[in-house]
Design a protein around this motif. Sequence first.
Motif, short mmCIF file in Angstrom:
data_model
loop_
_atom_site.label_atom_id
_atom_site.label_comp_id
_atom_site.label_asym_id
_atom_site.label_seq_id
_atom_site.Cartn_x
_atom_site.Cartn_y
_atom_site.Cartn_z
N GLN A 35 7.69 0.22 -14.59
CA GLN A 35 6.35 0.51 -15.10
C GLN A 35 5.96 -0.45 -16.22
O GLN A 35 4.79 -0.70 -16.45
N GLN A 36 6.97 -0.99 -16.92
CA GLN A 36 6.69 -1.95 -17.98
C GLN A 36 6.44 -3.35 -17.42
O GLN A 36 6.14 -4.27 -18.17
N GLY A 37 6.58 -3.51 -16.12
CA GLY A 37 6.31 -4.80 -15.49
C GLY A 37 7.54 -5.69 -15.37
O GLY A 37 7.42 -6.87 -15.09
N MET A 38 8.72 -5.14 -15.59
CA MET A 38 9.94 -5.93 -15.51
C MET A 38 10.46 -5.93 -14.08
O MET A 38 10.49 -4.89 -13.42
N ASP A 39 10.87 -7.08 -13.58
CA ASP A 39 11.45 -7.19 -12.26
C ASP A 39 12.95 -6.87 -12.37
O ASP A 39 13.74 -7.71 -12.79
N VAL A 40 13.32 -5.65 -12.02
CA VAL A 40 14.70 -5.19 -12.19
C VAL A 40 15.65 -5.97 -11.30
O VAL A 40 16.75 -6.34 -11.73
N ASP A 41 15.26 -6.23 -10.05
CA ASP A 41 16.13 -6.97 -9.13
C ASP A 41 16.44 -8.37 -9.67
O ASP A 41 17.56 -8.85 -9.59
N LYS A 42 15.43 -9.03 -10.22
CA LYS A 42 15.62 -10.37 -10.79
C LYS A 42 16.56 -10.31 -11.98
O LYS A 42 17.46 -11.14 -12.13
N PHE A 43 16.40 -9.29 -12.81
CA PHE A 43 17.27 -9.12 -13.98
C PHE A 43 18.72 -8.95 -13.55
O PHE A 43 19.63 -9.54 -14.12
N ILE A 44 18.94 -8.13 -12.51
CA ILE A 44 20.31 -7.89 -12.04
C ILE A 44 20.91 -9.17 -11.48
O ILE A 44 22.08 -9.48 -11.74
N ARG A 45 20.11 -9.94 -10.72
CA ARG A 45 20.62 -11.22 -10.17
C ARG A 45 21.01 -12.17 -11.30
O ARG A 45 22.06 -12.81 -11.25
N ASN A 47 21.84 -11.51 -14.40
CA ASN A 47 22.87 -11.02 -15.32
C ASN A 47 24.03 -10.34 -14.59
O ASN A 47 24.70 -9.49 -15.16
N HIS A 48 24.27 -10.74 -13.35
CA HIS A 48 25.29 -10.09 -12.53
C HIS A 48 26.68 -10.17 -13.18
O HIS A 48 27.41 -9.19 -13.23
N ALA A 49 27.04 -11.34 -13.69
CA ALA A 49 28.36 -11.52 -14.29
C ALA A 49 28.53 -10.61 -15.51
O ALA A 49 29.58 -9.97 -15.68
N LEU A 50 27.51 -10.53 -16.35
CA LEU A 50 27.57 -9.68 -17.53
C LEU A 50 27.68 -8.20 -17.13
O LEU A 50 28.47 -7.45 -17.71
N ILE A 51 26.92 -7.81 -16.13
CA ILE A 51 26.94 -6.41 -15.68
C ILE A 51 28.33 -6.04 -15.16
O ILE A 51 28.88 -4.99 -15.49
N GLU A 52 28.94 -6.92 -14.37
CA GLU A 52 30.28 -6.65 -13.85
C GLU A 52 31.30 -6.58 -14.97
O GLU A 52 32.20 -5.74 -14.96
N LYS A 53 31.15 -7.47 -15.96
CA LYS A 53 32.08 -7.46 -17.11
C LYS A 53 31.96 -6.14 -17.89
O LYS A 53 32.96 -5.56 -18.27
N LEU A 54 30.74 -5.67 -18.07
CA LEU A 54 30.54 -4.43 -18.80
C LEU A 54 31.03 -3.22 -18.00
O LEU A 54 31.53 -2.26 -18.57
N ARG A 55 30.91 -3.28 -16.69
CA ARG A 55 31.40 -2.19 -15.84
C ARG A 55 32.91 -2.06 -15.94
O ARG A 55 33.44 -0.96 -15.98
N LYS A 56 33.60 -3.19 -15.93
CA LYS A 56 35.06 -3.17 -15.98
C LYS A 56 35.55 -2.69 -17.34
O LYS A 56 36.51 -1.94 -17.42
N GLY A 57 34.90 -3.12 -18.38
CA GLY A 57 35.30 -2.71 -19.72
C GLY A 57 36.66 -3.25 -20.10
O GLY A 57 37.20 -4.16 -19.46
N LYS A 58 37.24 -2.67 -21.12
CA LYS A 58 38.58 -3.09 -21.58
C LYS A 58 39.59 -2.09 -21.07
O LYS A 58 39.68 -0.97 -21.54
#
Length: 59
Positions: A35-45, A47-58
């Motif tokens: 609704q804010q006008g952000m393209d979520v799919d583009k953001f995920i593409r 920042n994919h590496a960062l998202i995977e890193k955060l999912r794995k955690g320590k």
Amino acid sequence: MKNGMFVPATQCKSHPNVTSDGKARVDTGKPTLTQQGMDVDKFIRENHALIEKLRKGKR
């Protein structure tokens, strides 16, 4: 009635009518990212590496 038969006071349904899809929704009053006008799919593409890193955690 004392003939040995159990008569329930309320009827129980074995399959209740469920209209929810199981996802909890909380109305925060804030607009969603889409609704804010952000393209979520583009953001995920992008920042994919960062998202995977955060999912794995320590671990």
